[in-house]
Enzyme design. Sequence first.
Site, PDB file in Angstrom:
ATOM      1  CB  CYS A   2      -0.815   0.072   1.124  1.00 60.26           C
ATOM      2  SG  CYS A   2      -1.767  -1.387   1.307  1.00 60.26           S
ATOM      3  NE  ARG A  27       4.349   1.780  -1.280  1.00 64.30           N
ATOM      4  CZ  ARG A  27       5.341   1.780  -0.271  1.00 64.30           C
ATOM      5  NH1 ARG A  27       6.491   2.446  -0.433  1.00 64.30           N
ATOM      6  NH2 ARG A  27       5.009   1.126   0.702  1.00 64.30           N
ATOM      7  CD1 TRP A  74      -0.878  -5.363  -4.437  1.00 64.27           C
ATOM      8  CD2 TRP A  74       0.163  -6.168  -2.583  1.00 64.27           C
ATOM      9  NE1 TRP A  74      -0.105  -6.365  -4.872  1.00 64.27           N
ATOM     10  CE2 TRP A  74       0.382  -7.008  -3.664  1.00 64.27           C
ATOM     11  CE3 TRP A  74       0.659  -6.376  -1.208  1.00 64.27           C
ATOM     12  CZ2 TRP A  74       1.193  -8.085  -3.480  1.00 64.27           C
ATOM     13  CZ3 TRP A  74       1.437  -7.503  -1.230  1.00 64.27           C
ATOM     14  CH2 TRP A  74       1.761  -8.456  -2.214  1.00 64.27           C
ATOM     15  CG  ASN A 100       1.934  -0.250   3.778  1.00 60.73           C
ATOM     16  OD1 ASN A 100       1.514  -1.195   3.353  1.00 60.73           O
ATOM     17  ND2 ASN A 100       3.124   0.323   3.747  1.00 60.73           N
ATOM     18  N   GLY A 101       0.295  -2.142   6.241  1.00 60.87           N
ATOM     19  CA  GLY A 101       0.615  -2.940   6.896  1.00 60.87           C
ATOM     20  C   GLY A 101      -0.323  -4.100   6.967  1.00 60.87           C
ATOM     21  CD  GLU A 481      18.100 -11.058 -11.028  1.00 59.02           C
ATOM     22  OE1 GLU A 481      17.669 -11.938 -10.248  1.00 59.02           O
ATOM     23  OE2 GLU A 481      17.693 -10.044 -11.424  1.00 59.02           O
ATOM     24  CE  LYS A 485      14.693  -8.604 -12.805  1.00 55.84           C
ATOM     25  NZ  LYS A 485      15.140  -9.247 -11.588  1.00 55.84           N
ATOM     26  CD  GLU A 488      10.627  -9.622 -11.451  1.00 54.27           C
ATOM     27  OE1 GLU A 488      10.119  -9.560 -10.428  1.00 54.27           O
ATOM     28  OE2 GLU A 488      11.969  -9.869 -11.356  1.00 54.27           O
ATOM     29  CG  HIS A 504      21.644 -35.018 -12.784  1.00 48.91           C
ATOM     30  ND1 HIS A 504      22.116 -36.473 -12.293  1.00 48.91           N
ATOM     31  CD2 HIS A 504      22.696 -34.370 -12.975  1.00 48.91           C
ATOM     32  CE1 HIS A 504      23.380 -36.332 -12.569  1.00 48.91           C
ATOM     33  NE2 HIS A 504      23.714 -35.377 -12.775  1.00 48.91           N
ATOM     34  CE  LYS A 603      12.054  -2.117  -6.483  1.00 44.62           C
ATOM     35  NZ  LYS A 603      12.734  -2.836  -7.516  1.00 44.62           N
TER      36      LYS A 603
HETATM   37  C1  AGP Z   1      13.166  -9.071  -8.047  1.00 46.48           C
HETATM   38  O1  AGP Z   1      13.043  -8.337  -9.417  1.00 46.48           O
HETATM   39  C2  AGP Z   1      11.581  -8.695  -7.305  1.00 46.48           C
HETATM   40  N1  AGP Z   1      11.490  -7.566  -7.304  1.00 46.48           N
HETATM   41  C3  AGP Z   1      11.817  -9.553  -6.174  1.00 46.48           C
HETATM   42  O2  AGP Z   1      12.202 -11.089  -6.217  1.00 46.48           O
HETATM   43  C4  AGP Z   1      12.769  -8.957  -5.025  1.00 46.48           C
HETATM   44  O3  AGP Z   1      14.138  -9.211  -5.451  1.00 46.48           O
HETATM   45  C5  AGP Z   1      12.405  -9.561  -3.740  1.00 46.48           C
HETATM   46  O4  AGP Z   1      11.186  -9.364  -3.086  1.00 46.48           O
HETATM   47  C6  AGP Z   1      13.482  -9.331  -2.624  1.00 46.48           C
HETATM   48  O5  AGP Z   1      13.189  -7.704  -2.130  1.00 46.48           O
HETATM   49  P1  AGP Z   1      14.374  -6.736  -1.367  1.00 46.48           P
HETATM   50  O6  AGP Z   1      15.593  -6.930  -2.101  1.00 46.48           O
HETATM   51  O7  AGP Z   1      13.665  -5.448  -1.337  1.00 46.48           O
HETATM   52  O8  AGP Z   1      14.339  -7.874   0.002  1.00 46.48           O
END
Ligand code: AGP
Length: 608
Positions: A2, A27, A74, A100-101, A481, A485, A488, A504, A603
């Site tokens: 949020c 966010r 959110w 938020n929380g 990674e 990418k 996601e 395997h 985010k």
């Molecule tokens: C990565 O592109 C994503 N946004 C997600 O996996 C992110 O890396 C993960 O939520 C960890 O976030 P942080 O580094 O803020 O802890």
Amino acid sequence: MCGIVGYCGPRQASDVLLRGLARLEYRGYDSAGMTVLGDEGITTLRRVGKLHHLAEAVAAEPPTGTIGIGHTRWATHGRPTEENAHPHADCTGSVAVVHNGIIENYLDLREELGASGHVLRSETDTETVSHLVESYYEGSISYAVARAVKRLHGSYALAVMHADEPGTIVVARQDSPLIVGVGEGESIIASDIPVVLEYTREVLVLEDGDVATVTAGGVVVHGADGAVREPERMHVEWDLEAAEKGGFETFMLKEIHEQPSAIRNTLRGRMGADGAIQLSELAMTEAEIAAIERIVIIACGTSYHAGVIAKTLIEQWARIPVEVDVSSEFRYRDPIVDARTLVVAITQSGETADTLAGVREARQSGAKAFAVTNVVGSRVTRESDGVIYTHAGPEIGVAATKTFTAQAAALMVLALKLAQAKGTLERERVESLWEEISRIPEIVEAILGSSGDIEACAREYTGVASSLFLGRGIGVPVAMEGALKLKEISYIHAEAYPAGEMKHGPIALITDDVPVVVVATQGHTYEKVVSNMQEVRARGAHVIAVATFGDDEICKHAEHVLYVPRTSEAVSAIPAVVPLQLLAYHIAALRGCNVDQPRNLAKSVTVE
Ligand code: AGP
């Protein structure tokens, strides 16, 4: 998560709130709303869906007033509906709350409030706060909020208004970010820094347990003990441009191109004139470092992949055993850590709930815990024994890019520092590695400057349903990674494996519509990687290879080769990941995906 915006000052609050909420859209959210307090009393507007629905409602019925609170939600408790959107009111409609929380004891509170005659209309945990404030209100909204938050268990950043106190917004925070921008005759409350930058660079960072009374003239903060305290004041260097797209069509592409400066800024000042790596934040003597018997790295998502890179480098350079654990597993496994363990928590946001919990768990067990984070004033900076900051600037795109390569750079510095303290690397070796690491920003600039062919490559793979990413050694976290990418932001299934694992099981997946991306930069296992490429191609796979300039053999084993400048294997992770970021980006963009705000993602994952 949020987003919260609050304003009190001379401007029309609704304008400030809409602009502020727009800066928080990254966010992730599913509804938005605002409450403005003016001569006609309290006006609340809430809409499901994107922010423009709220903006249309404001345009149709402009709420006048110079004080207000706004929110992007959110959903965590209760479906994304207008009824569940914030702000939430009390029975009388005099109180307005945004949050938020997660209030963990909200069901008990709902029961208690219902039993005493309160009528709660939403499914949310937040609405309990509105009615608690109502029940404690005796003419002071600050007092009522201070009483109410003592009943809350869980995490919250709150902004609260009362119709009878038109000049005041009361805010409170526990385990959820909240800042206050202090301008000339105006105050701006926000979940994140970009909101306040067009009004002020002076920012107050609230602590857990704080209850702050915000007016146009300033802020009075009461700490967890109820006493007035001076909050930490920051002068924010970021200008608004830094949070704008800066000529790129998306935040993510802008941030991919910001990587050279993000890495450069993170490395800045890390090598002293005496040849010693400068990492004073580690706040450990050489003897204390020498006493470290093992290191446990905890992180989530992309940050976890940075941790896997760190493992390779720390073990290679400092010869300290390193384990890397996802935070959500570490925190519940009753981990074996003690005073001889150094725990490193990698979290770009500094707010990831699982990683914060892991830090608490580690410190309770007697270990020192250090954070690697990108956000000054974030929660993890308060929970750790020390902080190593990346200086990547604000990362608005949900998909981490520049914060990842900045993390890798910071972790290279950490690995060199540990090696120096342990005496496992000769001074000359440290200097030559540092020399190479210092050149990474220009190497990344070169890659970005010659990345035109990646979009053409991406065009051939926008229709695939599944893909594999392979690597060996330090190429494994790069493959991980690259896969994250792609999945996601383009929603194409992508899975990463150590290339040696193919036999395997995973090789059963190979057909001609499962492209295989292979990290094939120069390294001691290069020949093995080439063999793996031959194996998958023999079964019909289309191979995309990341390889080193000057490697003229690799094109025999791949449909596409994404070249990067040669470096030693140890520092090859950052150059190798950049083409994979761009490949994922272009495939997603060509598929019409919302690259900056991928579906279902936020985010910062501040709840479990
Ligand atoms: C990565 O592109 C994503 N946004 C997600 O996996 C992110 O890396 C993960 O939520 C960890 O976030 P942080 O580094 O803020 O802890």
